[in-house]
Design a protein around this motif. Structure first.
Motif, PDB file in Angstrom:
ATOM      1  N   GLU A  66       0.817  -1.211   0.000  1.00 40.67           N
ATOM      2  CA  GLU A  66       0.000   0.000   0.000  1.00 40.67           C
ATOM      3  C   GLU A  66       0.852   1.263   0.000  1.00 40.67           C
ATOM      4  OE1 GLU A  66      -2.990  -0.073  -0.577  1.00 40.67           O
ATOM      5  OE2 GLU A  66      -3.583  -2.134  -0.119  1.00 40.67           O
ATOM      6  N   LEU A  67       2.156   1.105  -0.141  1.00 45.43           N
ATOM      7  CA  LEU A  67       3.044   2.269  -0.187  1.00 45.43           C
ATOM      8  C   LEU A  67       3.373   2.577  -1.642  1.00 45.43           C
ATOM      9  CD1 LEU A  67       5.487   1.402   2.737  1.00 45.43           C
ATOM     10  CD2 LEU A  67       3.362   2.715   2.805  1.00 45.43           C
ATOM     11  N   PRO A  68       2.867   3.660  -2.173  1.00 44.78           N
ATOM     12  CA  PRO A  68       3.016   3.923  -3.605  1.00 44.78           C
ATOM     13  C   PRO A  68       4.464   4.010  -4.051  1.00 44.78           C
ATOM     14  CG  PRO A  68       2.180   5.852  -2.454  1.00 44.78           C
ATOM     15  CD  PRO A  68       2.112   4.728  -1.493  1.00 44.78           C
ATOM     16  N   TYR A  69       4.765   3.284  -5.115  1.00 44.10           N
ATOM     17  CA  TYR A  69       6.056   3.304  -5.801  1.00 44.10           C
ATOM     18  C   TYR A  69       7.198   2.711  -4.974  1.00 44.10           C
ATOM     19  CZ  TYR A  69       3.503   6.328  -8.953  1.00 44.10           C
ATOM     20  OH  TYR A  69       2.572   6.829  -9.815  1.00 44.10           O
ATOM     21  N   ALA A  70       6.866   1.986  -3.894  1.00 47.11           N
ATOM     22  CA  ALA A  70       7.923   1.362  -3.094  1.00 47.11           C
ATOM     23  C   ALA A  70       8.663   0.309  -3.905  1.00 47.11           C
ATOM     24  CB  ALA A  70       7.328   0.746  -1.825  1.00 47.11           C
ATOM     25  N   GLY A  71       7.934  -0.536  -4.629  1.00 46.63           N
ATOM     26  CA  GLY A  71       8.567  -1.578  -5.426  1.00 46.63           C
ATOM     27  C   GLY A  71       9.418  -1.017  -6.546  1.00 46.63           C
ATOM     28  N   LEU A  72       8.930   0.020  -7.188  1.00 43.56           N
ATOM     29  CA  LEU A  72       9.686   0.639  -8.277  1.00 43.56           C
ATOM     30  C   LEU A  72      10.964   1.281  -7.735  1.00 43.56           C
ATOM     31  CD1 LEU A  72       9.513   1.226 -11.330  1.00 43.56           C
ATOM     32  CD2 LEU A  72       8.420   3.394 -10.754  1.00 43.56           C
ATOM     33  N   HIS A  73      10.858   1.906  -6.583  1.00 39.36           N
ATOM     34  CA  HIS A  73      12.032   2.527  -5.969  1.00 39.36           C
ATOM     35  C   HIS A  73      13.099   1.483  -5.674  1.00 39.36           C
ATOM     36  CE1 HIS A  73      14.486   4.342  -2.763  1.00 39.36           C
ATOM     37  NE2 HIS A  73      14.223   5.492  -3.359  1.00 39.36           N
ATOM     38  N   LEU A  74      12.672   0.323  -5.188  1.00 41.05           N
ATOM     39  CA  LEU A  74      13.624  -0.741  -4.882  1.00 41.05           C
ATOM     40  C   LEU A  74      14.351  -1.205  -6.145  1.00 41.05           C
ATOM     41  CD1 LEU A  74      14.780  -2.688  -2.758  1.00 41.05           C
ATOM     42  CD2 LEU A  74      12.875  -4.232  -3.267  1.00 41.05           C
TER      43      LEU A  74
END
Length: 1010
Positions: A66-74
């Motif tokens: 539910e944290l926006p763009y967390a996966g992309l940031h990783l």
């Protein structure tokens, strides 16, 4: 060694080889937990590195879903220094998405996707690139959308993308347009080899049972034998024959965890609750349980988890699941509370802390609800509507007072609707409606719920919901309470103003005049509104709302006395109730829902009620009703009513045209007014604004308008390019209504070409939905196909059914086809009513091209051949003043046929040649063949050859778009930003354009004048 995966390995090797050769590709691996997805990803990453490719790796983390763009940031954490080299708008969007923007502005999710595409393209310029994302099903929706946006636009880049998602016990991960490889269990021979490799000493009966129960799952084959005690191996090894496969794995992991020391289990529980938090946070929280870093060793020895890049990572997601689910609720709550305490005082972790506090809450918690609301607003600043919805929904559950819960549920519903989740928005708004304690709260929640219903194609439900609450918002107010005397005259005056003397509003007028049709027996105020709203939208008869029911709910309380000004005969509205600013928008939205449902009677009744209440929107609603009537009715009526209405709507909406969505609606009013050039110019400008600002959601709406306008103008090549791109954009943004509409545009173009298979495929969804105008446009496309292929009877029957049916919105443009079919069948009487309707339309919206088609229809039905010839000549004169080249060619074809039948063969040839030239240029194959046949019948030795295709006819729709922009002087990067493709793909298309056009440079492209 990988057992039983030779086919999968070949597929991966081919994907990497293609990327090294400059051919991008993507692959999604699907399979159950433990089936070997991660092992294949590891193989691909290792092979890529050995071949000199750069590898970017990412992993979905459930706790960050539910944290926006967390996966992309990783995934992009190692290349964030490249963001500065992106185009300014893209760089700012990506910085905002990652919380790196100093001003806190939100990142548009489609600009973020375009930024990812451009960033990957830039990395690929340095060498082939592989992007690997494991557990993609746990990615936050924003990261998934941005990544898939980029993946679907890869073309000529040396980039390969590999995604892996779990099935069954994980969130859905739809990835339309991405090839998939579904992993099944290993075959018996490979499974046996793997088991022998990992558990060579297993007794025969235990080995057979493991093979049977594992069903080819590699993880089960490796793990199940290791958790058995020596005694169990010979007794009843597992005792799990009746359990599903995943339960066996859960039990296996639980058994392994149970053998660990207490403090190690506590540390594992905290790590499981943390879901990928950094080691310092986990250890800080674990101190609450007297656990420390030393207690990690036992879990590492048991190969349950390890330290990866500063984070504790479980070997398999099911290990974390087993640890968390096996712990008592009190321990889980304590773990989340400890994590929240460990994150206190860290602003960068405020979102995570809020969610841990929410997980630890056992009842209403105003402070945690406040923190979640703050988290929601931070998510909004990052452009994540989905995260906003989730945070507000959980905050509402923790809010003690009904008013606060209603407000937060309404905010959650609004965000869910913006995120393209109308069914969830409907559910949230429905809960808010039930809690509303005042008119503002009620109206806000109802409007969102109605919008969600409308977007899902349930327009009648939306209408019933909106009109059901109006009486309760205005009932019982002194200015609205009057005597029954004189009301009939009042309602009749309003009805006549809305629909004309012969309009369909007379029944509504009678209903308004009859106080007995009100709802005196029902509760008034918000309580009554709640009951009515949920009843009409959720009751057993919600899909069968009768007109009488609509009228009853619109009437509500006893109506006000009439106030018809005796001198002018014009209606003067009664004073509005206590909330005209609320009721007016509700009624306008109800009118739009009635329009979408094809319910003219309901639309008229809404206009009557709005006028009676004197709401500010009354004039616009009445204009909308008159416009719809002109589009819908085939009977006699005032030909100027619709034209006056659309002029009024143009004037009203023109004031707010600076807003993109309002401007789109203004474009439709221009289209309905027959001012196609104005609609085209407005839409072209809006398309450019959407591209420049990255407003791809609104771009879909603009392209729906622009494709239709270009089709009506006969710009078939441009309409094809716009509709094709618009379909792709609609898929990305979840605009189902736009997708269906654009499919009917493409169906019309396919019908012109005579492509029967494409027409049937493109009209299937619209016909299945059964909602006008989509279903009408689909039927008309099929009829045009029939007419072009010489199936005149079928075309006549199909169009007659549509024109005589209850839902006729959208049929006006195809009435000339019905007239032509009737004339060809020698049934002039069958085309007279269609001609009369089209004549009224042409008179109400006077344009040379509409009058030209009207003259053609008159010629077809004229009993006197000489008079018919004169009308054909007049039609061609009018065609020269503008309009559709396809329609002009059809007139030329019909005129040539008319002349040939009168044995004026030499006079027939020029219009037939002109028609043939246009049909060939447009690719209208079946119509061109008809023109050739007529030419041969006129005595030409052979039909004229197909005209040489125009320059742009040699190009695909995407190549044509790229060529035009390049001719305007745009760079590949600029073209990519405009068309939402990568710069490299833009260059690839240009490399195809040059040889097709016989040129070799951009300078020559400019000289072609595209």
């Amino acid at each position: 060694m990988l057992h039983g995966r030779s086919g999968e390995l070949r597929t991966l090797d081919r994907l990497l080889a293609d990327a090294r050769q400059g051919r991008s590709g993507a692959l999604l691996l699907r399979g159950e937990a433990g089936i070997g997805k991660s092992v294949l990803l590891d193989h691909a990453a290792r092979a890529a590195r050995e071949a000199g490719m750069r590898v970017l790796r990412g992993t979905g983390v459930e706790a960050e879903g539910e944290l926006p763009y967390a996966g992309l940031h990783l995934m992009l954490s190692g290349v964030l220094d490249r963001v500065a080299g992106l185009p300014a708008a893209q760089a700012e969007a990506l910085r905002s998405a990652f919380g790196m923007a100093s001003d806190g502005t939100g990142g548009d999710r489609f600009l973020v996707g375009l930024a990812v595409l451009t960033l990957l393209d830039g990395l690929a310029e340095e060498g082939p690139l592989l992007c690997v994302v494991d557990d993609a099903h746990w990615l936050d929706r924003e990261s998934a959308d941005a990544l898939l946006f980029a993946v679907r636009r890869l073309g000529a880049e040396p980039i390969a993308v590999l995604l892996a998602v779990r099935e069954d016990d994980a969130p859905a991960f739809p990835a339309p347009g991405v090839p998939e490889l579904r992993l099944g269990g290993l075959d018996a021979e490979s499974a046996g080899a793997l088991l022998d490799e990992s558990a060579a000493g297993l007794p025969r009966h235990a080995r057979e049972l493991v093979l049977k129960e594992a069903a080819g799952n590699p993880l089960a084959l490796r793990e199940l034998p290791t958790v058995q005690g020596e005694a169990e191996r010979y007794a009843s090894p597992y005792g799990m024959a009746a359990l599903p496969p995943h339960s066996r794995l859960l039990r296996a992991f639980t058994t392994a965890v149970a053998a660990l020391p207490d403090r190690t289990r506590s540390l594992l529980l905290v790590a499981a609750a943390a879901g990928g938090a950094d080691l310092a946070t986990v250890l800080g929280a674990a101190e609450r349980f007297d656990a420390s870093l030393d207690d990690l060793e036992a879990a590492e020895r048991a190969r349950l988890l390890g330290l990866v890049d500063g984070r504790l990572a479980f070997r398999h997601p099911l290990v974390r699941t087993a640890v968390y689910q096996d712990a008592p609720a009190s321990r889980r709550i304590a773990a989340h509370r400890a994590l929240a305490d460990a994150l206190a005082g860290r602003p960068d972790q405020a979102d995570q802390r809020a969610w841990h506090l929410a997980a630890a809450a056992t009842g209403p918690d105003p402070e945690t609800a406040r923190l979640l609301e703050e988290s929601a607003e931070r998510a909004r600043a990052r452009g994540s509507s989905r995260a906003v919805a989730a945070a507000y929904e959980r905050a509402a559950e923790l809010t003690p007072d009904a008013a606060g819960r209603c407000r937060r549920l309404t905010a959650a519903a609004r965000a869910a609707a913006d995120a393209g989740r109308p069914s969830h928005a409907e559910e949230l708004a429905g809960r808010a409606v039930a809690l509303a304690d005042g008119p503002d709260a009620l109206a806000g929640a109802v409007r969102i719920k109605a919008e969600a219903l409308d977007e899902q194609g349930r327009s009648r439900d939306a209408y019933a919901l909106l009109t059901g609450v109006v009486p309760d918002l205005v009932g019982g107010v002194p200015s609205l309470v009057g005597q029954a005397s004189g009301v009939a005259g009042h309602a009749s005056g309003v009805a006549e103003a809305v629909a004309g003397p012969a309009g369909e509003a007379s029944s509504a007028a009678k209903a308004v005049a009859d106080p007995a049709s009100g709802r005196a027996g029902q509760a008034s105020g918000p309580a009554g509104a709640v009951a009515g709203a949920n009843r009409v939208a959720s009751g057993p008869d919600r899909d069968a709302v009768e007109p009488a029911g609509h009228a009853s709910e619109l009437v509500g309380a006893t109506p006000a006395p009439d106030r018809v000004a005796p001198d002018s005969g014009r209606y003067t509205p009664a004073p509005a109730g206590p909330a005209p600013d609320l009721v007016g928008p509700l009624l306008f939205q109800a009118a739009q829902a009635a329009w979408h449902a094809g319910d003219q009677g309901a639309l008229d009744r809404t206009a009557v009620r709005a006028a009676e209440l004197g709401v500010p929107e009354a004039g616009r609603i009445a204009a909308l009703a008159r416009l719809a009537a002109g589009q819908h009715r085939c009977g006699p009526g005032d030909p100027d009513a619709g034209a006056d209405a659309v002029r009024q709507l143009i004037g009203a909406d023109g004031e707010s045209a600076a807003d993109l969505r309002e401007a789109v609606r203004l474009g439709w009013w221009h289209l309905f007014a027959g001012d196609l050039p104005a609609a085209r110019d407005l839409a072209v400008g809006l398309e450019r604004r959407c591209r420049e600002s990255g407003a791809i959601g609104t771009l879909a709406l603009v392209q729906m308008l622009l494709a239709r306008v270009r089709l009506l103008l006969g710009l078939h090549r441009e309409a094809l390019a716009t509709a094709t791109e618009g379909m792709r954009v609609a898929e990305d943004t979840g605009h189902a209504r736009v997708r269906v509409h654009l499919a009917t545009v493409l169906a019309q173009l396919a019908a012109v070409r005579g492509d029967e298979e494409a027409v049937r495929e493109l009209t299937a969804e619209a016909l299945a939905r059964g909602v006008a105008p989509g279903t009408v446009h689909a039927a008309c496309a099929l009829a045009l196909l029939d007419l072009g292929l010489g199936r005149t009877e079928a075309a006549f029957d199909r169009l007659s059914a549509v024109a005589g049916g209850p839902d006729r919105q959208g049929v006006i443009g195809s009435l000339p086809d019905l007239v032509e079919a009737a004339a060809r069948l020698d049934r002039p009487e069958g085309g007279q009513s269609a001609l009369a309707w089209y004549e009224r339309h042409a008179a109400a919206y006077p344009r040379p091209w509409t009058e030209a088609v009207a003259e053609r229809c008159r010629a077809l039905l004229a009993p006197d051949p000489a008079a018919a010839g004169s009308r054909f000549v007049r039609a061609l004169e009018l065609h020269r003043e503008g309009g559709s080249g396809f329609e002009r060619a059809r007139t030329e074809l019909l005129y040539g046929e008319h002349l040939r039948r009168r044995r004026q063969t030499s006079e027939a040839r020029p219009p037939l040649r002109a028609a043939l030239d246009t049909f060939d240029r447009l690719g209208a194959v079946v119509w061109a063949e008809r023109a050739r046949a007529e030419l041969r019948a006129s005595g030409e030795s052979q039909g004229a050859p197909a005209a040489a295709p125009g320059l742009l006819d040699r190009l695909t729709p995407q190549e044509a778009q790229v060529a035009r922009l390049a001719a305007e002087g745009l760079s590949n990067r600029d073209i990519g930003a405009r068309l939402f493709i990568s710069p490299r793909t833009a260059g690839y298309h240009l490399s195809n354009v040059y040889p097709k056009l016989g040129i070799s440079s951009r300078r020559e492209l400019v000289r072609l004048g595209l």
